[in-house]
Design a protein around this motif. Structure first.
Motif, PDB file in Angstrom:
ATOM      1  N   LYS A 171       0.786  -1.237   0.000  1.00 40.09           N
ATOM      2  CA  LYS A 171       0.000   0.000   0.000  1.00 40.09           C
ATOM      3  C   LYS A 171       0.820   1.291   0.000  1.00 40.09           C
ATOM      4  O   LYS A 171       0.387   2.311  -0.519  1.00 40.09           O
ATOM      5  CB  LYS A 171      -0.931   0.010   1.223  1.00 40.09           C
ATOM      6  CG  LYS A 171      -2.029  -1.050   1.163  1.00 40.09           C
ATOM      7  CD  LYS A 171      -3.025  -0.829   2.289  1.00 40.09           C
ATOM      8  CE  LYS A 171      -4.339  -1.535   2.081  1.00 40.09           C
ATOM      9  NZ  LYS A 171      -4.268  -2.937   1.709  1.00 40.09           N
ATOM     10  N   LEU A 172       2.006   1.270   0.632  1.00 42.06           N
ATOM     11  CA  LEU A 172       2.719   2.531   0.868  1.00 42.06           C
ATOM     12  C   LEU A 172       4.131   2.599   0.293  1.00 42.06           C
ATOM     13  O   LEU A 172       4.609   3.667  -0.065  1.00 42.06           O
ATOM     14  CB  LEU A 172       2.805   2.802   2.382  1.00 42.06           C
ATOM     15  CG  LEU A 172       1.487   3.014   3.124  1.00 42.06           C
ATOM     16  CD1 LEU A 172       1.700   2.859   4.620  1.00 42.06           C
ATOM     17  CD2 LEU A 172       0.909   4.380   2.818  1.00 42.06           C
ATOM     18  N   ASN A 173       4.829   1.461   0.279  1.00 44.73           N
ATOM     19  CA  ASN A 173       6.238   1.507  -0.109  1.00 44.73           C
ATOM     20  C   ASN A 173       6.624   0.223  -0.848  1.00 44.73           C
ATOM     21  O   ASN A 173       7.215  -0.692  -0.272  1.00 44.73           O
ATOM     22  CB  ASN A 173       7.096   1.676   1.166  1.00 44.73           C
ATOM     23  CG  ASN A 173       8.571   1.808   0.867  1.00 44.73           C
ATOM     24  OD1 ASN A 173       8.987   1.834  -0.278  1.00 44.73           O
ATOM     25  ND2 ASN A 173       9.384   1.869   1.914  1.00 44.73           N
ATOM     26  N   PRO A 174       6.269   0.151  -2.145  1.00 38.44           N
ATOM     27  CA  PRO A 174       6.495  -1.085  -2.905  1.00 38.44           C
ATOM     28  C   PRO A 174       7.960  -1.511  -2.982  1.00 38.44           C
ATOM     29  O   PRO A 174       8.264  -2.678  -3.221  1.00 38.44           O
ATOM     30  CB  PRO A 174       5.947  -0.760  -4.304  1.00 38.44           C
ATOM     31  CG  PRO A 174       5.586   0.675  -4.309  1.00 38.44           C
ATOM     32  CD  PRO A 174       5.587   1.193  -2.923  1.00 38.44           C
ATOM     33  N   SER A 175       8.892  -0.567  -2.775  1.00 43.82           N
ATOM     34  CA  SER A 175      10.308  -0.933  -2.925  1.00 43.82           C
ATOM     35  C   SER A 175      10.960  -1.393  -1.610  1.00 43.82           C
ATOM     36  O   SER A 175      12.155  -1.672  -1.571  1.00 43.82           O
ATOM     37  CB  SER A 175      11.097   0.240  -3.517  1.00 43.82           C
ATOM     38  OG  SER A 175      10.954   1.368  -2.681  1.00 43.82           O
ATOM     39  N   LEU A 176      10.168  -1.495  -0.525  1.00 45.06           N
ATOM     40  CA  LEU A 176      10.720  -1.915   0.769  1.00 45.06           C
ATOM     41  C   LEU A 176      11.213  -3.360   0.705  1.00 45.06           C
ATOM     42  O   LEU A 176      10.494  -4.258   0.294  1.00 45.06           O
ATOM     43  CB  LEU A 176       9.657  -1.772   1.871  1.00 45.06           C
ATOM     44  CG  LEU A 176      10.084  -2.147   3.292  1.00 45.06           C
ATOM     45  CD1 LEU A 176      11.163  -1.208   3.826  1.00 45.06           C
ATOM     46  CD2 LEU A 176       8.892  -2.141   4.249  1.00 45.06           C
ATOM     47  N   GLU A 177      12.469  -3.548   1.112  1.00 44.26           N
ATOM     48  CA  GLU A 177      13.055  -4.896   1.118  1.00 44.26           C
ATOM     49  C   GLU A 177      13.493  -5.261   2.535  1.00 44.26           C
ATOM     50  O   GLU A 177      13.705  -4.384   3.366  1.00 44.26           O
ATOM     51  CB  GLU A 177      14.313  -4.933   0.221  1.00 44.26           C
ATOM     52  CG  GLU A 177      14.053  -4.654  -1.255  1.00 44.26           C
ATOM     53  CD  GLU A 177      13.202  -5.722  -1.918  1.00 44.26           C
ATOM     54  OE1 GLU A 177      13.217  -6.875  -1.440  1.00 44.26           O
ATOM     55  OE2 GLU A 177      12.518  -5.398  -2.909  1.00 44.26           O
ATOM     56  N   ILE A 178      13.644  -6.567   2.784  1.00 36.25           N
ATOM     57  CA  ILE A 178      14.234  -6.983   4.060  1.00 36.25           C
ATOM     58  C   ILE A 178      15.748  -7.041   3.844  1.00 36.25           C
ATOM     59  O   ILE A 178      16.232  -7.802   3.008  1.00 36.25           O
ATOM     60  CB  ILE A 178      13.676  -8.341   4.524  1.00 36.25           C
ATOM     61  CG1 ILE A 178      12.199  -8.181   4.913  1.00 36.25           C
ATOM     62  CG2 ILE A 178      14.486  -8.876   5.712  1.00 36.25           C
ATOM     63  CD1 ILE A 178      11.495  -9.449   5.280  1.00 36.25           C
ATOM     64  N   GLU A 179      16.474  -6.193   4.573  1.00 37.42           N
ATOM     65  CA  GLU A 179      17.939  -6.175   4.471  1.00 37.42           C
ATOM     66  C   GLU A 179      18.502  -7.449   5.086  1.00 37.42           C
ATOM     67  O   GLU A 179      19.464  -8.023   4.604  1.00 37.42           O
ATOM     68  CB  GLU A 179      18.482  -4.946   5.219  1.00 37.42           C
ATOM     69  CG  GLU A 179      19.948  -4.687   5.013  1.00 37.42           C
ATOM     70  CD  GLU A 179      20.265  -4.147   3.614  1.00 37.42           C
ATOM     71  OE1 GLU A 179      21.234  -4.650   3.037  1.00 37.42           O
ATOM     72  OE2 GLU A 179      19.560  -3.262   3.111  1.00 37.42           O
ATOM     73  N   GLY A 180      17.881  -7.867   6.200  1.00 43.46           N
ATOM     74  CA  GLY A 180      18.335  -9.107   6.811  1.00 43.46           C
ATOM     75  C   GLY A 180      17.820  -9.287   8.224  1.00 43.46           C
ATOM     76  O   GLY A 180      17.418  -8.332   8.889  1.00 43.46           O
ATOM     77  N   PHE A 181      17.803 -10.538   8.659  1.00 41.14           N
ATOM     78  CA  PHE A 181      17.502 -10.878  10.048  1.00 41.14           C
ATOM     79  C   PHE A 181      18.833 -10.956  10.785  1.00 41.14           C
ATOM     80  O   PHE A 181      19.772 -11.579  10.298  1.00 41.14           O
ATOM     81  CB  PHE A 181      16.798 -12.233  10.139  1.00 41.14           C
ATOM     82  CG  PHE A 181      15.411 -12.226   9.558  1.00 41.14           C
ATOM     83  CD1 PHE A 181      14.307 -11.984  10.354  1.00 41.14           C
ATOM     84  CD2 PHE A 181      15.219 -12.458   8.201  1.00 41.14           C
ATOM     85  CE1 PHE A 181      13.027 -11.962   9.817  1.00 41.14           C
ATOM     86  CE2 PHE A 181      13.950 -12.439   7.652  1.00 41.14           C
ATOM     87  CZ  PHE A 181      12.847 -12.191   8.459  1.00 41.14           C
TER      88      PHE A 181
END
Length: 254
Positions: A171-181
């Motif tokens: 809905k708000l930030n389609p480019s958000l990625e998980i950098e890492g756990f």
């Protein structure tokens, strides 16, 4: 252009702030220009970097609620190349004050985007909740680091957070990625710690940082002195772990 990374987990006590402070200091020592944004009303990242918030005229609160220019809120720290925008206890009420604002989820993004040209990394220390300010942080961020404590209930909160990230992505930030756990408070002597590591690694594979942050008393001591571990005891396990993490992060973002 710099990269905005939120450190988020709605579970408290997983080492978000400790990681933010020490990762930021390590990146700065590796000659990166770094900004910490303290988006937690407890302001632990501010005090952990030796800042007395009572002396600050401008904090992230004034930027969010009153539209103050973030460039005026920048404060330098003891570590060369590391700046901070401090937090304030008033941030507790900011979510209510922001409710009627236009594009309320995008306010932090508008504040931080002009700073991306100044810094290599902007790290946002989120509060342990999934409220409007954390939503703002995830909307502003390019990626998110999720600290996970090596304990039995560690994995419980992750699904909730991943669900929030999924909603924000759609809905708000389609480019958000998980950098890492990032595995924190790791004690290799405990079988449980190794089990948790394997459990996180199984579904998330390459998304788990190779670096783990070991349990280390020097990390807590350093924060109480308002210093990153690097300045408090550069040879401590905590300082070395975060330096390794900083190198891994830089390598990942080449």
């Amino acid at each position: 252009m710099g990269k905005i990374i939120a450190l988020a987990n709605q579970k408290g006590g997983v080492g978000k702030t400790t990681t933010t402070i020490n990762l930021a200091a390590s990146l700065a020592v590796l000659e990166k220009k770094v900004l910490v944004v303290d988006a937690d009303p407890q302001a632990n990242a501010s005090s952990g970097l030796g800042i007395d918030i009572r002396e600050m005229e401008l904090s992230i609160y004034e930027c969010l609620v009153n539209g103050e220019d973030a460039k005026q809120a920048l404060t330098s720290t003891e570590v060369e190349g590391l700046d901070i925008i401090t937090s304030h206890i008033d941030l507790v009420g900011a979510e209510i004050e922001m409710l009627n604002m236009e594009n309320r989820e995008q306010i932090l993004k508008q504040i931080l985007t002009p700073l991306k040209s100044i810094y290599d990394f902007i790290l946002i220390d989120c509060s342990p909740s999934l409220g409007l300010i954390t939503v703002n942080a995830l909307t502003a961020a390019d990626s998110v680091i999720i600290p996970v404590q090596c304990e039995y209930f560690a994995l419980e909160g992750i699904s909730k957070l991943l669900n929030t990230i999924k909603i924000i992505k759609s809905k708000l930030n389609p480019s958000l990625e998980i950098e890492g756990f990032l595995l924190t408070m790791y004690d290799s002597r405990l079988r449980l710690a190794n089990q948790i590591y394997e459990e996180v690694k199984r579904p998330f594979r390459d998304l788990v940082f190779t670096t783990v942050i070991q349990r280390n008393i020097k990390l807590s001591e350093a924060s109480s002195y308002g210093k990153p571990a690097l300045l408090y005891d550069a040879d401590s396990k905590g300082a070395l772990n975060h330096m390794q993490l900083a190198k891994e992060l830089i390598e990942k973002n080449k």
